[in-house]
Motif scaffolding. Structure first.
Motif, mmCIF file in Angstrom:
data_model
loop_
_atom_site.group_PDB
_atom_site.id
_atom_site.type_symbol
_atom_site.label_atom_id
_atom_site.label_comp_id
_atom_site.label_asym_id
_atom_site.label_seq_id
_atom_site.Cartn_x
_atom_site.Cartn_y
_atom_site.Cartn_z
ATOM 1 N N MET A 190 0.820 -1.196 0.000
ATOM 2 C CA MET A 190 0.000 0.000 0.000
ATOM 3 C C MET A 190 0.865 1.262 0.000
ATOM 4 O O MET A 190 0.536 2.254 -0.653
ATOM 5 C CB MET A 190 -0.932 -0.001 1.217
ATOM 6 N N LEU A 191 1.977 1.237 0.719
ATOM 7 C CA LEU A 191 2.890 2.381 0.701
ATOM 8 C C LEU A 191 3.509 2.577 -0.674
ATOM 9 O O LEU A 191 3.726 3.714 -1.113
ATOM 10 C CB LEU A 191 3.990 2.191 1.754
ATOM 11 N N SER A 192 3.786 1.464 -1.358
ATOM 12 C CA SER A 192 4.352 1.585 -2.708
ATOM 13 C C SER A 192 3.362 2.246 -3.650
ATOM 14 O O SER A 192 3.751 2.999 -4.549
ATOM 15 C CB SER A 192 4.757 0.196 -3.233
ATOM 16 N N LEU A 193 2.078 1.977 -3.455
ATOM 17 C CA LEU A 193 1.053 2.632 -4.270
ATOM 18 C C LEU A 193 0.984 4.121 -3.953
ATOM 19 O O LEU A 193 0.915 4.960 -4.856
ATOM 20 C CB LEU A 193 -0.309 1.980 -4.026
ATOM 21 N N HIS A 194 1.031 4.450 -2.675
ATOM 22 C CA HIS A 194 0.885 5.842 -2.253
ATOM 23 C C HIS A 194 2.087 6.699 -2.666
ATOM 24 O O HIS A 194 1.922 7.835 -3.130
ATOM 25 C CB HIS A 194 0.704 5.902 -0.738
ATOM 26 N N TYR A 195 3.283 6.150 -2.497
ATOM 27 C CA TYR A 195 4.496 6.933 -2.746
ATOM 28 C C TYR A 195 5.131 6.658 -4.106
ATOM 29 O O TYR A 195 6.137 7.286 -4.453
ATOM 30 C CB TYR A 195 5.522 6.673 -1.644
ATOM 31 N N GLY A 196 4.582 5.712 -4.863
ATOM 32 C CA GLY A 196 5.137 5.416 -6.171
ATOM 33 C C GLY A 196 6.463 4.678 -6.125
ATOM 34 O O GLY A 196 7.293 4.826 -7.030
ATOM 35 N N TRP A 197 6.673 3.862 -5.093
ATOM 36 C CA TRP A 197 7.914 3.094 -4.999
ATOM 37 C C TRP A 197 7.947 2.021 -6.088
ATOM 38 O O TRP A 197 6.918 1.462 -6.461
ATOM 39 C CB TRP A 197 8.020 2.413 -3.636
ATOM 40 N N HIS A 198 9.145 1.716 -6.564
ATOM 41 C CA HIS A 198 9.308 0.625 -7.520
ATOM 42 C C HIS A 198 10.727 0.089 -7.413
ATOM 43 O O HIS A 198 11.628 0.755 -6.884
ATOM 44 C CB HIS A 198 9.019 1.090 -8.954
ATOM 45 N N ALA A 199 10.924 -1.111 -7.909
ATOM 46 C CA ALA A 199 12.254 -1.718 -7.898
ATOM 47 C C ALA A 199 13.137 -1.041 -8.943
ATOM 48 O O ALA A 199 12.635 -0.446 -9.907
ATOM 49 C CB ALA A 199 12.142 -3.214 -8.191
ATOM 50 N N PRO A 200 14.466 -1.097 -8.765
ATOM 51 C CA PRO A 200 15.359 -0.534 -9.790
ATOM 52 C C PRO A 200 15.100 -1.193 -11.140
ATOM 53 O O PRO A 200 14.819 -2.382 -11.227
ATOM 54 C CB PRO A 200 16.760 -0.873 -9.264
ATOM 55 N N LEU A 201 15.175 -0.392 -12.208
ATOM 56 C CA LEU A 201 14.949 -0.923 -13.543
ATOM 57 C C LEU A 201 16.122 -1.776 -14.001
ATOM 58 O O LEU A 201 17.222 -1.722 -13.425
ATOM 59 C CB LEU A 201 14.714 0.223 -14.533
ATOM 60 N N ALA A 202 15.892 -2.570 -15.034
ATOM 61 C CA ALA A 202 16.918 -3.505 -15.497
ATOM 62 C C ALA A 202 18.164 -2.785 -15.991
ATOM 63 O O ALA A 202 19.277 -3.316 -15.898
ATOM 64 C CB ALA A 202 16.347 -4.402 -16.609
ATOM 65 N N ALA A 203 17.996 -1.588 -16.555
ATOM 66 C CA ALA A 203 19.128 -0.767 -16.997
ATOM 67 C C ALA A 203 19.038 0.579 -16.295
ATOM 68 O O ALA A 203 17.996 1.238 -16.352
ATOM 69 C CB ALA A 203 19.114 -0.577 -18.514
ATOM 70 N N ARG A 204 20.102 0.989 -15.630
ATOM 71 C CA ARG A 204 20.066 2.207 -14.849
ATOM 72 C C ARG A 204 19.791 3.436 -15.709
ATOM 73 O O ARG A 204 19.211 4.417 -15.249
ATOM 74 C CB ARG A 204 21.395 2.383 -14.106
ATOM 75 N N SER A 205 20.187 3.372 -16.972
ATOM 76 C CA SER A 205 19.995 4.520 -17.860
ATOM 77 C C SER A 205 18.560 4.673 -18.336
ATOM 78 O O SER A 205 18.204 5.687 -18.923
ATOM 79 C CB SER A 205 20.913 4.391 -19.085
ATOM 80 N N TRP A 206 17.734 3.667 -18.089
ATOM 81 C CA TRP A 206 16.338 3.675 -18.547
ATOM 82 C C TRP A 206 15.474 4.284 -17.457
ATOM 83 O O TRP A 206 15.529 3.857 -16.310
ATOM 84 C CB TRP A 206 15.886 2.257 -18.848
ATOM 85 N N THR A 207 14.683 5.275 -17.777
ATOM 86 C CA THR A 207 13.853 5.948 -16.786
ATOM 87 C C THR A 207 12.430 5.431 -16.863
ATOM 88 O O THR A 207 11.987 4.969 -17.915
ATOM 89 C CB THR A 207 13.835 7.466 -17.022
ATOM 90 N N PRO A 208 11.656 5.519 -15.757
ATOM 91 C CA PRO A 208 10.261 5.066 -15.797
ATOM 92 C C PRO A 208 9.445 5.753 -16.872
ATOM 93 O O PRO A 208 8.615 5.150 -17.520
ATOM 94 C CB PRO A 208 9.750 5.408 -14.391
ATOM 95 N N ARG A 209 9.702 7.082 -17.117
ATOM 96 C CA ARG A 209 8.915 7.780 -18.133
ATOM 97 C C ARG A 209 9.203 7.220 -19.517
ATOM 98 O O ARG A 209 8.316 6.949 -20.314
ATOM 99 C CB ARG A 209 9.221 9.277 -18.087
ATOM 100 N N ARG A 210 10.481 6.996 -19.827
ATOM 101 C CA ARG A 210 10.830 6.421 -21.117
ATOM 102 C C ARG A 210 10.271 5.007 -21.257
ATOM 103 O O ARG A 210 9.880 4.575 -22.321
ATOM 104 C CB ARG A 210 12.340 6.431 -21.305
ATOM 105 N N ALA A 211 10.269 4.247 -20.135
ATOM 106 C CA ALA A 211 9.746 2.875 -20.165
ATOM 107 C C ALA A 211 8.267 2.883 -20.527
ATOM 108 O O ALA A 211 7.784 2.051 -21.283
ATOM 109 C CB ALA A 211 9.976 2.189 -18.828
ATOM 110 N N ARG A 212 7.506 3.861 -19.987
ATOM 111 C CA ARG A 212 6.074 3.910 -20.284
ATOM 112 C C ARG A 212 5.819 4.260 -21.737
ATOM 113 O O ARG A 212 4.906 3.754 -22.357
ATOM 114 C CB ARG A 212 5.395 4.928 -19.359
ATOM 115 N N ARG A 213 6.646 5.161 -22.289
ATOM 116 C CA ARG A 213 6.465 5.523 -23.675
ATOM 117 C C ARG A 213 6.795 4.381 -24.611
ATOM 118 O O ARG A 213 6.218 4.241 -25.674
ATOM 119 C CB ARG A 213 7.352 6.741 -24.007
ATOM 120 N N GLY A 214 7.786 3.554 -24.187
ATOM 121 C CA GLY A 214 8.157 2.420 -25.035
ATOM 122 C C GLY A 214 7.125 1.351 -24.975
ATOM 123 O O GLY A 214 6.822 0.710 -25.963
#
Length: 214
Positions: A190-214
């Protein structure tokens, strides 16, 4: 834990996951039969995979007919009570989090009681917790939550399974401590939903915003 308690917690976990499946079925426009089937996949899938791996005879979902009751109750509950299907996303998340929290504890307990080592116990606990959700999401043509870069799913399950394993080996796993471990998992989700927590992405150079667009 007594013999009856793990069964009770297991059925409660089945119900929570089944509700999440029925809510997703409603959002997808499935009929009532589809709701029952998707709820059954979500509620029973992880336990079936666990029992097949443990090779302790027929899975509990098939040898104990009572396991079929929670998905039926869940589908009827969603049918008669949910008024706004499109706004049920948070409710779906909450029931999914409840099922995950219970299953990572009960799945680990069952694995350890059959003689599995601690590592295997944790892995089977996590498998029990995430298996039904994966089947539910794939069947409904959704990205499984465990693979969603915007969600924290497997990590809370690993923490809960690890806590259950430690408590079991110390001889401290009972209703109170098992519930506490499940509450920790639920709270993290529930805290992850509230604060937007997520695990590190597979590539550090990849951002969540770019991931959503892809």
């Amino acid at each position: 834990m007594t013999v009856e308690l793990p069964l009770l917690l297991d059925l409660l976990g089945v119900f929570f996951f089944a509700v999440s499946g029925s809510l997703l079925a409603a959002r997808k426009g499935f009929d009532l039969v589809g709701s029952v089937l998707l709820g059954s996949m979500a509620g029973l899938g992880g336990g079936v995979v666990r029992d097949v791996i443990l090779n302790q005879g027929p899975p509990a979902a098939f040898s104990h007919p009572i396991y079929l009751a929670p998905p039926l109750v869940a589908s009827l509950l969603v049918y008669f009570t949910v008024k706004n299907v499109q706004r049920s996303g948070r409710l779906l998340f909450m029931f999914d989090a409840g099922g995950l929290a219970l299953f990572c504890v009960t799945g680990t307990l069952k694995a350890l009681e059959t003689g599995m080592n601690p590592v295997a116990g944790i892995l089977l606990g996590v498998t029990t917790a995430v298996g039904g959700g994966i089947l539910r999401d794939i069947t409904a043509n959704e990205v499984p939550s465990i693979f969603d870069p915007k969600d924290l799913y497997a990590i809370p399950a690993f923490i809960g399974a690890g806590l259950a394993t430690g408590l079991w080996h110390l001889g401290w796993l009972n209703l109170t401590t098992g519930t506490a471990a499940a509450v920790v998992v639920f709270t993290l989700r529930m805290l992850s939903l509230h604060y937007g927590w997520h695990a590190p992405l597979a590539a550090r150079s990849w951002t969540p915003r770019r991931a959503r667009r892809g």
